[in-house]
Design an enzyme around this catalytic site. Sequence first.
Site, PDB file in Angstrom:
ATOM      1  CE1 TYR A 188      33.889  22.145 -30.607  1.00 54.60           C
ATOM      2  CE2 TYR A 188      35.053  22.681 -32.838  1.00 54.60           C
ATOM      3  CZ  TYR A 188      35.043  22.597 -31.364  1.00 54.60           C
ATOM      4  OH  TYR A 188      36.470  22.719 -30.732  1.00 54.60           O
ATOM      5  N   GLY A 305      46.696  24.518 -43.118  1.00 48.43           N
ATOM      6  CA  GLY A 305      47.992  24.408 -43.153  1.00 48.43           C
ATOM      7  C   GLY A 305      48.709  24.848 -44.312  1.00 48.43           C
TER       8      GLY A 305
HETATM    9  C1  PHB Z   1      37.269  24.675 -34.106  1.00 45.07           C
HETATM   10  O1  PHB Z   1      36.337  24.851 -34.836  1.00 45.07           O
HETATM   11  O2  PHB Z   1      38.075  23.841 -34.124  1.00 45.07           O
HETATM   12  C2  PHB Z   1      37.118  25.488 -32.695  1.00 45.07           C
HETATM   13  C3  PHB Z   1      35.872  26.304 -32.487  1.00 45.07           C
HETATM   14  C4  PHB Z   1      35.816  26.934 -31.357  1.00 45.07           C
HETATM   15  C5  PHB Z   1      36.666  26.823 -30.492  1.00 45.07           C
HETATM   16  C6  PHB Z   1      38.029  26.029 -30.672  1.00 45.07           C
HETATM   17  C7  PHB Z   1      38.115  25.481 -31.861  1.00 45.07           C
HETATM   18  O3  PHB Z   1      36.523  27.538 -29.111  1.00 45.07           O
END
Ligand code: PHB
Length: 372
Positions: A188, A305
């Site tokens: 992100y 995990g």
């Molecule tokens: C993630 O950190 O992998 C993540 C974050 C927000 C989401 C889905 C996955 O909505």
Amino acid sequence: MTEKENEEVMPLLTPYNMGNFNLSHRIILAPLSRSRSYNFVAQPHAALYYSQRTTKGGFLIGEASGVSETAQGYPNTPGIWTREQVEGWKPIVSAVHEKGGTFFCQLWHAGRVSDHSFQPDGQAPISCTDKRIQKDISNSAAATNRYTPPRPLRTNEIPMIVNDFRIAAKNAIEAGFDGVEIHGANGYLLDQFLKDKVNDRDDEYGGNIQNRCRFPLQVVKAIVDEIGADKVGVRLSPFADYNDCGDSDPQALGIYMAQSLSQLGILYCHVIEPRMVTQFQKFDTKWSLMPIRKAFNGTFIVAGGYNRSEGNQVIASGDADLVAYGRLFLANPDLPTRFEVDAELNEPDPNTFYTHDPVIGYTDYPFLQSAS
Ligand code: PHB
């Protein structure tokens, strides 16, 4: 050691002082998007979901919550930038506190993992780059068709995004959260800046490690100044390339971030194991988190995990202080009790992870006494 002696030690169930928070055990709820926050507002049903997973002295990290109107990329994920969103969180946080839990809010910006339908006025999502994501976290090239090519942030816009994170942290404290976790992982926005396979900038926010870490560290510093370092954690996944976001030297990146975060004096560093090459499978790897753990002075949380025995081992060896459980905690609201008595576990159902029902696959996983 016999199985019986092993039971008696149970490192996961030993207490741990994380700064001002006196935790009664080491089994923490990982941040998990559950996609039940209609119109980006956390809903009353989340109070039941989180309180089901709360124990006295337990530590929970909330699902990724958008910091601004440009931060969202998926349907029905919560935000923490409007008054209504802050009010939405309050009863949820209270429900966790009533049962004696410590609850942090995860602050998130999706960056380019978004499309114009989520953006104000249908604009392009923002990122460090104009490169479009090629394969999203589901690892499916087909699923990425929807992503819109991003717009690289101009250098002089970056302080505004830092400010969005700062205000979101202030809002989280106002909503009653005990602290915040800054989402610097999984491809992100902050991770897009950190990783050299995405970040192609030629200003002071791109190029060498120091430059690529500058914006994420400015976010951390602004939040530390706003709410105090003792209430701030950061999540990182230097080894993962989820969401098409990899790095050519993940260990150096992880160590640099850990050292810098130590200097800022934050409460914890939460890192995803290198073995999680895809979201759901463990792979053998030459990498270990130890150099990163050694470079960080505060509480070290691992995720990726872990099962019961691996969790006990990582605590017993001192390689981690706390273990974050995602899928197992999602499917077993009473996970600490189940680990204590070594009970069978409910199987998580991936088909309902991100569906929007307020009960099914959310608050209907059975507790031990009611499991058939
Ligand atoms: C993630 O950190 O992998 C993540 C974050 C927000 C989401 C889905 C996955 O909505």
